[in-house]
Design a protein around this motif. Structure first.
Motif, PDB file in Angstrom:
ATOM      1  N   MET A   1      18.858  32.522  72.214  1.00  0.00           N
ATOM      2  CA  MET A   1      17.600  31.826  72.366  1.00  0.00           C
ATOM      3  C   MET A   1      16.432  32.749  72.049  1.00  0.00           C
ATOM      4  O   MET A   1      15.513  32.347  71.368  1.00  0.00           O
ATOM      5  CB  MET A   1      17.517  31.281  73.803  1.00  0.00           C
ATOM      6  CG  MET A   1      16.250  30.606  74.137  1.00  0.00           C
ATOM      7  SD  MET A   1      16.212  29.001  73.366  1.00  0.00           S
ATOM      8  CE  MET A   1      14.772  28.346  74.082  1.00  0.00           C
ATOM      9  N   ARG A   2      16.502  33.999  72.561  1.00  0.00           N
ATOM     10  CA  ARG A   2      15.400  34.938  72.332  1.00  0.00           C
ATOM     11  C   ARG A   2      15.281  35.299  70.850  1.00  0.00           C
ATOM     12  O   ARG A   2      14.189  35.444  70.333  1.00  0.00           O
ATOM     13  CB  ARG A   2      15.596  36.204  73.149  1.00  0.00           C
ATOM     14  CG  ARG A   2      15.357  36.001  74.612  1.00  0.00           C
ATOM     15  CD  ARG A   2      15.344  37.300  75.313  1.00  0.00           C
ATOM     16  NE  ARG A   2      14.094  37.334  76.055  1.00  0.00           N
ATOM     17  CZ  ARG A   2      13.658  38.342  76.721  1.00  0.00           C
ATOM     18  NH1 ARG A   2      14.342  39.440  76.730  1.00  0.00           N
ATOM     19  NH2 ARG A   2      12.533  38.281  77.380  1.00  0.00           N
ATOM     20  N   LYS A   3      16.452  35.459  70.196  1.00  0.00           N
ATOM     21  CA  LYS A   3      16.429  35.821  68.780  1.00  0.00           C
ATOM     22  C   LYS A   3      15.822  34.707  67.934  1.00  0.00           C
ATOM     23  O   LYS A   3      15.063  34.963  67.016  1.00  0.00           O
ATOM     24  CB  LYS A   3      17.832  36.155  68.280  1.00  0.00           C
ATOM     25  CG  LYS A   3      18.331  37.487  68.747  1.00  0.00           C
ATOM     26  CD  LYS A   3      19.678  37.796  68.147  1.00  0.00           C
ATOM     27  CE  LYS A   3      20.173  39.139  68.647  1.00  0.00           C
ATOM     28  NZ  LYS A   3      21.468  39.486  68.055  1.00  0.00           N
ATOM     29  N   SER A   4      16.166  33.471  68.235  1.00  0.00           N
ATOM     30  CA  SER A   4      15.623  32.363  67.450  1.00  0.00           C
ATOM     31  C   SER A   4      14.127  32.188  67.710  1.00  0.00           C
ATOM     32  O   SER A   4      13.367  31.865  66.788  1.00  0.00           O
ATOM     33  CB  SER A   4      16.372  31.067  67.749  1.00  0.00           C
ATOM     34  OG  SER A   4      16.208  30.705  69.104  1.00  0.00           O
ATOM     35  N   LEU A   5      13.679  32.418  68.943  1.00  0.00           N
ATOM     36  CA  LEU A   5      12.255  32.343  69.268  1.00  0.00           C
ATOM     37  C   LEU A   5      11.495  33.451  68.550  1.00  0.00           C
ATOM     38  O   LEU A   5      10.439  33.210  67.957  1.00  0.00           O
ATOM     39  CB  LEU A   5      12.039  32.437  70.780  1.00  0.00           C
ATOM     40  CG  LEU A   5      10.587  32.353  71.262  1.00  0.00           C
ATOM     41  CD1 LEU A   5       9.976  31.015  70.862  1.00  0.00           C
ATOM     42  CD2 LEU A   5      10.521  32.543  72.750  1.00  0.00           C
ATOM     43  N   GLY A   7      12.445  34.986  65.810  1.00  0.00           N
ATOM     44  CA  GLY A   7      12.488  34.656  64.380  1.00  0.00           C
ATOM     45  C   GLY A   7      11.450  33.602  64.023  1.00  0.00           C
ATOM     46  O   GLY A   7      10.797  33.670  62.987  1.00  0.00           O
ATOM     47  N   ALA A   8      11.292  32.626  64.897  1.00  0.00           N
ATOM     48  CA  ALA A   8      10.310  31.567  64.653  1.00  0.00           C
ATOM     49  C   ALA A   8       8.892  32.124  64.687  1.00  0.00           C
ATOM     50  O   ALA A   8       8.047  31.772  63.854  1.00  0.00           O
ATOM     51  CB  ALA A   8      10.473  30.457  65.676  1.00  0.00           C
ATOM     52  N   ILE A   9       8.615  33.006  65.632  1.00  0.00           N
ATOM     53  CA  ILE A   9       7.278  33.604  65.741  1.00  0.00           C
ATOM     54  C   ILE A   9       6.974  34.457  64.507  1.00  0.00           C
ATOM     55  O   ILE A   9       5.888  34.365  63.930  1.00  0.00           O
ATOM     56  CB  ILE A   9       7.154  34.428  67.042  1.00  0.00           C
ATOM     57  CG1 ILE A   9       7.158  33.494  68.248  1.00  0.00           C
ATOM     58  CG2 ILE A   9       5.898  35.278  67.026  1.00  0.00           C
ATOM     59  CD1 ILE A   9       7.233  34.193  69.579  1.00  0.00           C
ATOM     60  N   VAL A  10       7.943  35.259  64.107  1.00  0.00           N
ATOM     61  CA  VAL A  10       7.750  36.093  62.917  1.00  0.00           C
ATOM     62  C   VAL A  10       7.546  35.221  61.686  1.00  0.00           C
ATOM     63  O   VAL A  10       6.676  35.485  60.842  1.00  0.00           O
ATOM     64  CB  VAL A  10       8.944  37.062  62.732  1.00  0.00           C
ATOM     65  CG1 VAL A  10       8.895  37.746  61.380  1.00  0.00           C
ATOM     66  CG2 VAL A  10       8.961  38.094  63.840  1.00  0.00           C
ATOM     67  N   GLY A  11       8.317  34.154  61.575  1.00  0.00           N
ATOM     68  CA  GLY A  11       8.175  33.238  60.439  1.00  0.00           C
ATOM     69  C   GLY A  11       6.803  32.589  60.386  1.00  0.00           C
ATOM     70  O   GLY A  11       6.185  32.498  59.328  1.00  0.00           O
ATOM     71  N   VAL A  12       6.308  32.140  61.527  1.00  0.00           N
ATOM     72  CA  VAL A  12       4.980  31.519  61.589  1.00  0.00           C
ATOM     73  C   VAL A  12       3.900  32.535  61.218  1.00  0.00           C
ATOM     74  O   VAL A  12       2.956  32.221  60.488  1.00  0.00           O
ATOM     75  CB  VAL A  12       4.728  30.911  62.987  1.00  0.00           C
ATOM     76  CG1 VAL A  12       3.278  30.527  63.164  1.00  0.00           C
ATOM     77  CG2 VAL A  12       5.639  29.722  63.201  1.00  0.00           C
TER      78      VAL A  12
END
Length: 116
Positions: A1-5, A7-12
């Motif tokens: 969960m932390r990795k996907s969150l 990754g999403a923040i970095v992507g945004v």
């Protein structure tokens, strides 16, 4: 969960940084290409086109700085002097020194030689 969150923040963050395009500092129009073509071919037509482009750069500046790019007045002024328009060319060389004081060392030598 932390990795996907994460990754999403970095992507945004990466996508948001791509969205802001800085406007150019200066409007060069086609002066660089016209000058290059003139120095390669040395025809009267290429010379007239290069001079027209430099005149446009100087008179219709739409860049974010709203001033003439460095070297444009000097280049166009020297072309005018070579074309027999000495007073107009000298005025532009002097304008280059006013706009960009760091060019004074070099441009003042040219102006002094042409004023003789």
């Amino acid at each position: 969960m932390r990795k996907s969150l994460f990754g999403a923040i970095v992507g945004v963050m990466m996508l948001s940084s791509c969205g802001s395009v800085q406007p150019p500092l200066y409007s060069w129009y086609d002066a660089e290409d016209a000058s290059y073509r003139y120095t390669k071919r040395l025809t009267e037509q290429e010379k007239a086109e290069a001079m027209a482009q430099y005149k446009k750069v100087i008179e219709k500046q739409k860049g974010s700085r709203a001033t003439v790019p460095p070297g444009a007045c000097a280049e166009y002024g020297y072309m005018l002097v070579k074309a027999g328009k000495k007073e107009e060319g000298l005025a532009l060389l002097k304008k280059e020194m006013e706009l960009y004081p760091e060019s004074k060392t070099f441009i003042s030598r040219i102006v002094n030689q042409l004023d003789k």
